[in-house]
Every structure is written in C-alpha cells, then in structure tokens.
Scaffold this active site. Sequence first.
Site, PDB file in Angstrom:
ATOM      1  N   LYS A 130       0.363  -1.207   0.270  1.00  0.00           N
ATOM      2  CA  LYS A 130       0.167   0.090   0.391  1.00  0.00           C
ATOM      3  C   LYS A 130       0.746   0.841  -0.118  1.00  0.00           C
ATOM      4  O   LYS A 130       1.959   1.133   0.721  1.00  0.00           O
ATOM      5  CB  LYS A 130      -1.062   0.445   1.153  1.00  0.00           C
ATOM      6  CG  LYS A 130      -1.902   1.591   1.414  1.00  0.00           C
ATOM      7  CD  LYS A 130      -2.882   1.503   2.563  1.00  0.00           C
ATOM      8  CE  LYS A 130      -2.820   1.955   3.147  1.00  0.00           C
ATOM      9  NZ  LYS A 130      -2.502   3.137   3.653  1.00  0.00           N
ATOM     10  N   ASP A 161      -3.156   4.310  -2.201  1.00  0.00           N
ATOM     11  CA  ASP A 161      -4.142   4.456  -1.137  1.00  0.00           C
ATOM     12  C   ASP A 161      -4.513   6.223  -1.194  1.00  0.00           C
ATOM     13  O   ASP A 161      -3.558   6.419  -0.137  1.00  0.00           O
ATOM     14  CB  ASP A 161      -4.022   4.454   0.668  1.00  0.00           C
ATOM     15  CG  ASP A 161      -4.507   5.025   1.231  1.00  0.00           C
ATOM     16  OD1 ASP A 161      -5.684   5.125   1.461  1.00  0.00           O
ATOM     17  OD2 ASP A 161      -4.280   4.612   2.492  1.00  0.00           O
ATOM     18  N   ARG A 178       2.802  -1.057  10.595  1.00  0.00           N
ATOM     19  CA  ARG A 178       3.904  -1.653  11.536  1.00  0.00           C
ATOM     20  C   ARG A 178       4.402  -2.377  12.509  1.00  0.00           C
ATOM     21  O   ARG A 178       5.184  -2.850  12.550  1.00  0.00           O
ATOM     22  CB  ARG A 178       4.045  -0.024  13.050  1.00  0.00           C
ATOM     23  CG  ARG A 178       4.362   1.396  12.387  1.00  0.00           C
ATOM     24  CD  ARG A 178       3.684   2.097  13.632  1.00  0.00           C
ATOM     25  NE  ARG A 178       1.535   1.988  12.903  1.00  0.00           N
ATOM     26  CZ  ARG A 178       1.483   3.332  14.117  1.00  0.00           C
ATOM     27  NH1 ARG A 178       1.735   3.764  15.014  1.00  0.00           N
ATOM     28  NH2 ARG A 178      -0.065   2.781  14.256  1.00  0.00           N
ATOM     29  N   LYS A 218      -7.582   8.177  -1.482  1.00  0.00           N
ATOM     30  CA  LYS A 218      -8.082   8.893  -1.782  1.00  0.00           C
ATOM     31  C   LYS A 218      -9.501   9.074  -1.982  1.00  0.00           C
ATOM     32  O   LYS A 218      -9.073  10.804  -1.085  1.00  0.00           O
ATOM     33  CB  LYS A 218      -8.340   9.076   0.281  1.00  0.00           C
ATOM     34  CG  LYS A 218      -8.131   7.485   1.096  1.00  0.00           C
ATOM     35  CD  LYS A 218      -8.265   7.804   3.203  1.00  0.00           C
ATOM     36  CE  LYS A 218      -7.667   6.848   3.272  1.00  0.00           C
ATOM     37  NZ  LYS A 218      -6.505   6.404   3.950  1.00  0.00           N
ATOM     38  N   THR A 224     -11.931   5.822  10.644  1.00  0.00           N
ATOM     39  CA  THR A 224     -12.106   5.097  11.889  1.00  0.00           C
ATOM     40  C   THR A 224     -11.790   6.157  12.939  1.00  0.00           C
ATOM     41  O   THR A 224     -11.974   5.867  13.784  1.00  0.00           O
ATOM     42  CB  THR A 224     -11.501   3.750  11.220  1.00  0.00           C
ATOM     43  OG1 THR A 224     -10.461   3.821  11.011  1.00  0.00           O
ATOM     44  CG2 THR A 224     -12.083   2.574  11.092  1.00  0.00           C
ATOM     45  N   ASP A 256     -13.380  14.529  -4.931  1.00  0.00           N
ATOM     46  CA  ASP A 256     -13.610  15.876  -5.539  1.00  0.00           C
ATOM     47  C   ASP A 256     -14.941  15.883  -6.597  1.00  0.00           C
ATOM     48  O   ASP A 256     -15.135  15.223  -6.456  1.00  0.00           O
ATOM     49  CB  ASP A 256     -11.930  15.947  -6.385  1.00  0.00           C
ATOM     50  CG  ASP A 256     -11.713  17.713  -6.372  1.00  0.00           C
ATOM     51  OD1 ASP A 256     -12.728  18.724  -7.000  1.00  0.00           O
ATOM     52  OD2 ASP A 256     -10.689  18.185  -6.782  1.00  0.00           O
TER      53      ASP A 256
HETATM   54  O1  C5P Z   1       0.790   0.474  11.051  1.00  0.00           O
HETATM   55  P1  C5P Z   1      -0.530   0.079  10.921  1.00  0.00           P
HETATM   56  O2  C5P Z   1      -0.684  -1.137  11.439  1.00  0.00           O
HETATM   57  O3  C5P Z   1      -1.325   1.053  11.941  1.00  0.00           O
HETATM   58  O4  C5P Z   1      -1.062   0.827   9.785  1.00  0.00           O
HETATM   59  C1  C5P Z   1      -2.228   1.019   8.931  1.00  0.00           C
HETATM   60  C2  C5P Z   1      -1.963   1.378   7.743  1.00  0.00           C
HETATM   61  O5  C5P Z   1      -3.739   1.931   7.487  1.00  0.00           O
HETATM   62  C3  C5P Z   1      -1.597   3.242   7.927  1.00  0.00           C
HETATM   63  O6  C5P Z   1      -1.233   3.444   6.479  1.00  0.00           O
HETATM   64  C4  C5P Z   1      -3.268   3.313   8.255  1.00  0.00           C
HETATM   65  O7  C5P Z   1      -2.616   5.302   7.391  1.00  0.00           O
HETATM   66  C5  C5P Z   1      -4.368   2.913   7.494  1.00  0.00           C
HETATM   67  N1  C5P Z   1      -5.616   3.249   7.766  1.00  0.00           N
HETATM   68  C6  C5P Z   1      -6.004   2.704   9.097  1.00  0.00           C
HETATM   69  N2  C5P Z   1      -7.348   3.124   9.491  1.00  0.00           N
HETATM   70  C7  C5P Z   1      -7.886   3.613   8.530  1.00  0.00           C
HETATM   71  C8  C5P Z   1      -7.362   3.699   7.284  1.00  0.00           C
HETATM   72  C9  C5P Z   1      -6.101   3.619   6.659  1.00  0.00           C
HETATM   73  O8  C5P Z   1      -5.152   2.867   9.847  1.00  0.00           O
HETATM   74  N3  C5P Z   1      -9.606   3.855   8.738  1.00  0.00           N
END
Ligand code: C5P
Length: 237
Positions: A35, A62, A214, A64, A122, A67
């Site tokens: 991603k 990603d 992460r 998003k 979220t 417009d």
């Molecule tokens: O590091 P982590 O596992 O928290 O990363 C989750 C990824 O998913 C990040 O790129 C974050 O921006 C994305 N994301 C999220 N929650 C959302 C939409 C996208 O954590 N509702």
Amino acid sequence: MKMTPNNVIIACDFASTTRLFEFLKLFGERRPYLKIGMELFYAAGPEVVRELKQEGFPIFLDLKLHDIPNTVKKAMAVLSHLDIDMCNLHASGTSEMMRAAVEGLTREDGTRPLLLAVTQLTSTSEQRMHDDLLISGKMEQVVIHYALNAKNAGLDGVVCSPLEARPVKQACGNSFLAVTPGVRFADSLNQDQVRVTTPRMARQMGSDYIVVGRPITAAADPLMAYLRCLDEFNGSV
Ligand code: C5P
C-alpha cells in the site's frame, strides 16, 4: 501445492524511497502486496509506483480521492494508466462522483484496478459525525448506506474496520470486498490503533484483505512478521 493468497497488504508508510527499497530488499524474490499512501506518493511521485510495478509488486494506491465528478474521473484515468491494482475514494463524494470514478478508471480494453470506497474514516467517532458533519444516525447505518451507494455505483468494496466487515457483507453481498486496517498480533502493542484485531480474527470477521503497517515494518524481522500474518490470516496456523 496450494498457493497462499496475496491478501496481506503491507502499508509502506515510509518518508523516502531509499527507506522503502531498503525494506523491500528483506523480501528477496517475494512480491507482497504494497500500500502506497499520500506520504510516499507526494514525496516520490508516480515514478515510485511505476518502479514497483515493473518489479512485480501488486499496488494498492491509497490516495482517497474526493472532488467534483469530472476531476475525479480524469484523475482516475491517470491512475489506471499507472497500472495499479487497487485504489480508493471517499464515498461521501456522492454516487455521481463514484460512477464517474469507475468510468475514468476503466481502460480501453474494459479492465480496471479494483476500486474501494472509504465510508466513514475510523478516526471519526459517531459523536463527531453528528456534531461536526451534521450526519445523524448510527455509525453502522451510515457505513452501510455508503457501502450500498458504492456497490450501486459499481465499486468493488470498502475500506473499513474489521468490526464493520460482516454487516457490510450482509448488506452488499459476500463478494463485495472488505479491506481492513487496524491489525495487531495478539502479543504486541497497539500503538495508536484503538480497536484492533489479530489477523486470524480479521478473517473470522469477514475481511478479504488486511492492511498491516508497523507490525511488519517496525518488526525486528519484517519478513518473519509478514509470513506470520499470511499464515494467521489464511488459517494455516
Ligand atoms: O501501522 P499500522 O498497521 O497502524 O498502519 C495501518 C495503515 O492503514 C496506515 O497506512 C493507515 O494510514 C491505514 N489506515 C488505518 N485506518 C483507517 C484507514 C487507513 O489505519 N481507517
């Protein structure tokens, strides 16, 4: 031999391509789904996507989009020529915008990348949705309404919390995709994610793809962490 599906998407939240390519070296010949979000795309531009595609990585871009329909249609046409595999937009841009996006994304040969809708982020609580956005109703109702709009506009699925995956599928059908972030191993820290699930729970709750950042990118052994996610999510452990 049964092939493991490529359904764990690694969130490459790196500030530079140098860091990204150092990280990808750890995967050798493997080609995990990646991603690419706004941070890396705005820093490195479309060139990084072309390079990754040339090396054979499936890409979820990603960005998003949100417009007026004509602008989104034209932007989607540009993205489809980048040969990405998955991209997204905000369902709150309206059904008209989503239909325009599908049109723009569809290539001359009729193929197109998967297109997902973000329903409510979220990070937005139900209270904030009421007070700030003046959208009344329960969060789940709103998410389902937006998901149905996305389905009727011809989109392939939504990005949502694993907690919303089942209700979305009940409303939109089982083949409507639920792509879910917020995944953590049972034995690790949550960091800033609040409502988290393990890869195994995400599958049980109906997710088709999990987005994991992460827990893989910051792991002592990212390849091992990635393989563990794949195993847990695909039910082989
Ligand atoms: O590091 P982590 O596992 O928290 O990363 C989750 C990824 O998913 C990040 O790129 C974050 O921006 C994305 N994301 C999220 N929650 C959302 C939409 C996208 O954590 N509702």
